[in-house]
Design a protein around this motif. Structure first.
Motif, mmCIF file in Angstrom:
data_model
loop_
_atom_site.group_PDB
_atom_site.id
_atom_site.type_symbol
_atom_site.label_atom_id
_atom_site.label_comp_id
_atom_site.label_asym_id
_atom_site.label_seq_id
_atom_site.Cartn_x
_atom_site.Cartn_y
_atom_site.Cartn_z
ATOM 1 N N ILE A 220 0.829 -1.202 0.000
ATOM 2 C CA ILE A 220 0.000 0.000 0.000
ATOM 3 C C ILE A 220 0.864 1.253 0.000
ATOM 4 N N ARG B 114 3.895 5.877 -5.439
ATOM 5 C CA ARG B 114 3.860 6.036 -6.895
ATOM 6 C C ARG B 114 2.811 7.059 -7.305
ATOM 7 N N GLU B 115 1.650 7.011 -6.642
ATOM 8 C CA GLU B 115 0.606 7.987 -6.960
ATOM 9 C C GLU B 115 1.064 9.399 -6.639
ATOM 10 N N ILE C 26 2.218 1.863 -3.469
ATOM 11 C CA ILE C 26 1.175 2.388 -4.362
ATOM 12 C C ILE C 26 0.949 3.874 -4.109
#
Length: 326
Positions: A48, A54-55, A51
């Motif tokens: 998580i 990266r976002e 992720i």
């Protein structure tokens, strides 16, 4: 002697066994009932975290909601990718004319409606279409917007101001070697002599032969825009990418309205914010942005809307007799 004395001291130490060591019934570590769930939770939390990282680091414009905030709430519409069109048109060029029942054509009609609504009475009809980087689809968007506006009875002209890589003449099937805008700006041609009428019923002026970028920043350019306003209802200007070509902002100061085309999944948010600010600071009115080819639009609510759009707009292949008739 010393050796014997040392051994005697060692032998004098009293050692006794307090309790015999017992064999443990179970392993104290690792205790798998705690370690396994903890390890799975750590892996899940790490995934998580990656992720979200990266976002956070991905600064590309991906969705219409992101573009709306970057463009100060001014977004004219979204153009889906050709692969996301349920009606499967063969190509995107002039899709408004060649595949009028397609989703792409309907999106272009919605954008042209929003554009005409944004052009108030005190705003002229010369519209510059800008992009951040090359290959954003500006020329294709112009071909379809011009076609959509032409259908409602407007007199339409398309001018190629991209002196670096002109593409209007090729897109409209006109002569690329004919005299054009640069020749007119240099005083070697007249306005009426450089107009080419295409098979689509849309007039164009190509970039011309002596393409000197400095000519775009002359009083003659303003005169050309005035002549276009007098003869045509709507004039679209195809421009060089504003993110790498300084003359694009020069052109933006000569138009009545400006539109920024944003290529989804490629253009950076910071660059789009800067260009929106620059276009808004020019004389021409910044009417909004267009998000071109966003990904992940083939599923969810978009796919359902697309299917409804195709089904609603499809023409029946054969008339069905009413019930009760023979």
């Amino acid at each position: 002697f010393l050796r014997f004395q040392k051994l005697a001291r060692i032998g004098s130490i009293q050692v006794s066994i307090a309790q015999k060591a017992l064999t443990p019934r179970e392993i104290s570590f690792p205790y798998w009932k705690i370690v396994l769930p903890g390890a799975w939770f750590a892996v899940f939390a790490l995934g998580i975290g990656i992720i979200f990282l990266r976002e956070f680091l991905d600064q590309r414009v991906r969705f219409a909601s992101e573009l709306t905030s970057l463009a100060n709430g001014k977004i004219l519409g979204v153009i889906p990718d050709l692969a996301d069109d349920e009606s499967s048109p063969s190509k995107v060029d002039f899709v408004v004319r060649e595949s009028p029942q397609s989703i792409l054509a309907e999106n272009y009609r919605q954008i042209s409606t929003n554009l005409l609504k944004a052009l108030s009475d005190d705003v002229g009809g010369v519209i510059g279409i800008f992009s951040a980087m090359p290959e954003s689809g500006v020329t294709t968007i112009i071909s379809n917007l011009a076609s959509s506006v032409k259908v409602v009875g407007k007199r339409v002209l398309v001018i190629d101001t991209n002196f670096r890589k002109p593409g209007v003449a090729r897109m409209f099937g006109a002569s690329e070697d004919a005299l054009g805008l640069s020749d007119m700006l240099a005083g070697n041609a007249e306005f009426n002599n450089v107009i080419q009428t295409t098979s689509y019923g849309i007039d164009i002026i190509n970039a011309g032969q002596g393409r000197m970028i400095e000519l775009l920043n002359t009083s003659k350019m303003s005169e050309v825009m005035d002549m276009a306003r007098q003869k045509y209802d709507i004039t679209f200007l195809d421009t060089a990418p504003a993110g790498i070509a300084a003359e694009a902002i020069v052109v933006a100061n000569r138009v009545d309205a400006s539109i920024l085309v944003v290529r989804a999944m490629r253009d950076q948010r910071g660059l789009i914010t800067r260009l929106v600010g620059q276009l808004s600071a020019q004389k021409g009115k910044f009417v909004g942005a267009i998000l071109n080819r966003p990904e992940q639009t083939s599923g969810g609510y978009y796919r359902k809307n697309a299917q409804v759009m195709v089904g609603y707009g499809a023409l029946p292949s054969k008339a069905t007799p009413a019930s009760g008739t023979t």
